[in-house]
Design an enzyme around this catalytic site. Structure first.
Site, mmCIF file in Angstrom:
data_model
loop_
_atom_site.group_PDB
_atom_site.id
_atom_site.type_symbol
_atom_site.label_atom_id
_atom_site.label_comp_id
_atom_site.label_asym_id
_atom_site.label_seq_id
_atom_site.Cartn_x
_atom_site.Cartn_y
_atom_site.Cartn_z
ATOM 1 C CG ASP A 53 41.555 4.713 89.360
ATOM 2 O OD1 ASP A 53 40.851 3.945 88.487
ATOM 3 O OD2 ASP A 53 42.681 4.725 89.220
ATOM 4 C CG ASP A 61 41.314 8.281 81.729
ATOM 5 O OD1 ASP A 61 41.013 7.132 81.629
ATOM 6 O OD2 ASP A 61 42.743 8.685 81.832
ATOM 7 C CD GLU A 121 43.508 2.524 83.901
ATOM 8 O OE1 GLU A 121 44.203 1.934 82.586
ATOM 9 O OE2 GLU A 121 43.429 3.551 83.990
#
Length: 454
Positions: A92, A123, A156
């Site tokens: 995510d 990320d 997350e």
């Protein structure tokens, strides 16, 4: 015939890695259905699951976690008696923010100036690709010498705790001898770094109410209490004049003992405008790794375009408080809540809602796994020694794993060095860092397996 060095194997796999990262970045996998369709996250989860199956992982499963998202799990058995290593990443991503500020489409991997741009490229979709690269290189060079579990989280960035609660309910699932969290980054490009500490976080929404309804600012302004003005004054109470976080009862004087962050480098990395000063006191490392930091990350108020001359009856803000190691996130939440209620001006009504929370984390850098990683990083980055740093961000799962598996060693590495601009517009990843960290991870798995046989 001499076997090809594993570094050359990884270099040969980079074009495939770029193509796969482009596929993964294309999913708009923001785990907030209010912003993007849930189907985007589901599609990304299925892509990750298919990638694991293609690498001969067993027991591949999409785990329905309590927050309504999916984490992807797979197991790759190693030689008999080999240790088990858990590799973590999340698929995510943060929302793209202002898409018009991106120099290329946020969900389209674009090469520019030697970097690959796209939301999640560093990320942490790039972190998942890093794990795949390391494992593929080992398979091509004699086999993976450890048993591997992979877990790719689906929420997350939202901090909603789905995987943490799932792991607590199924403690055997993620059990491992060593855990590699692929969601941090090097201190700078080319300097191999493991992250020793993470700040925790608490997230609150505060609503201020002062009137039964909006009023004409000419007819009532000057005497009627304006909720937006009350909120602004309340939020201002969270910082001292120099910018230091000031939450009643919360310590703000801890010092960082370790790798320092020169102010000139920080200003460049943070892209601070000329003439604008930094906030807080102490060293930069003190401020971003060892002390709490409050940030107002959103305010509900009328936009400038279309604004009317009205006093606002209600206003709302979302506040993030980063909590350093040595402080308890739950206690910090209570202090912040009490502060907000105590500092409301004019008797304004204040309601506080907790949105998310995660504890800070401190790794044991004296563990044998760190020795194996140091050797691997030195080989992957010739002429450089592994450094240990802090990170101001939060990975709540770390504390859950540390509590569930107290004997496991936890290492934090990743692709989110300063130039990556994670969580901002124009996020990018350095392909050289992806290649070198994949090599470091592959060498680490080999070193670690060998150390366990001694």
């Amino acid at each position: 015939m001499t076997a090809r060095p594993i570094s050359e194997t990884i270099a040969s796999l980079m074009p495939r890695a770029k193509a796969e990262l482009a596929e993964l970045v294309a999913f708009q996998s923001v785990a907030d259905p209010a912003q993007f369709p849930k189907s985007e996250c589901e599609a990304a989860a299925n892509w990750v699951a298919d990638a694991l199956r293609a690498e001969d992982f067993q027991d591949v499963a999409l785990l329905d976690t309590p927050d309504g998202t999916q984490s992807v799990y797979g197991f790759l058995p190693g030689p008999a008696g080999a240790p088990t290593v858990l590799l973590y990443a999340h698929y995510d991503v943060q929302p793209p923010l202002d898409e018009s500020a991106w120099l290329s489409p946020p969900f389209e991997l674009t090469e520019r100036d030697g970097r690959w741009y796209g939301r999640g490229s560093a990320d942490c979709k790039g972190g998942f690709i890093m794990h795949l690269l390391a494992l593929r290189a080992l398979k091509a060079d004699g086999g993976v010498p450890v048993s591997v579990k992979v877990i790719a989280e689906g929420s997350e960035e939202q901090g909603t705790g789905g995987l943490e609660r799932y792991a607590e309910a199924h403690p055997e699932l993620l059990a491992a001898d060593t855990i590699v969290i692929g969601d941090t980054g090097n201190f700078r490009v080319g300097l191999p770094t493991v992250t020793a500490t993470l700040r925790g976080m608490t997230m609150l929404r505060v609503t201020v109410d002062t009137l039964e309804g909006n009023l004409h600012s000419g007819q009532f302004g000057g005497a009627a209490p304006d909720a937006l003005a009350a909120l602004i004054q309340l939020l201002a109470s969270l910082r001292a004049e120099d910018g230091t976080t000031t939450v009643d009862g919360l310590a703000t004087d801890t010092e960082w003992d370790g790798l320092q962050y020169p102010e000139a480098e920080f200003r460049k990395d943070a892209k601070v405008l000329d003439g604008v000063g930094l906030i807080g006191t102490g060293t930069v490392a003190d401020r971003i790794w060892a002390r709490p930091a409050v940030t107002v990350i959103g305010i509900d108020c009328p936009p400038v375009v279309g604004a009317t001359p009205s006093l606002q009856a209600s206003a709302r803000a979302q506040i993030s408080l980063r909590v350093p190691p040595g402080q308890d996130a739950a206690a910090a939440t209570e202090l912040l809540t009490a502060h907000l209620k105590a500092h409301a001006p004019w008797g304004a009504r204040v309601a506080v809602e907790q949105v998310g929370q995660g504890q800070p984390f401190r790794a044991d850098t004296s563990s044998p796994a760190y020795t194996s990683m140091a050797q691997a990083m030195e080989a992957a980055y010739p002429g450089e020694k592994m450094q240990t740093s802090g990170m101001g961000g939060s990975i709540p799962l770390c504390n859950t794993l540390a509590a569930l598996y107290p004997q496991a060693e936890i290492l934090l590495i990743g692709l989110s060095e300063p130039e990556a601009q994670i969580h901002a517009v124009n996020e990018s990843v350095s392909p050289e860092e992806l290649e070198r960290l994949s090599l470091a991870e592959a060498l680490f798995l080999r070193n670690y397996a060998e150390s366990r046989r001694v």
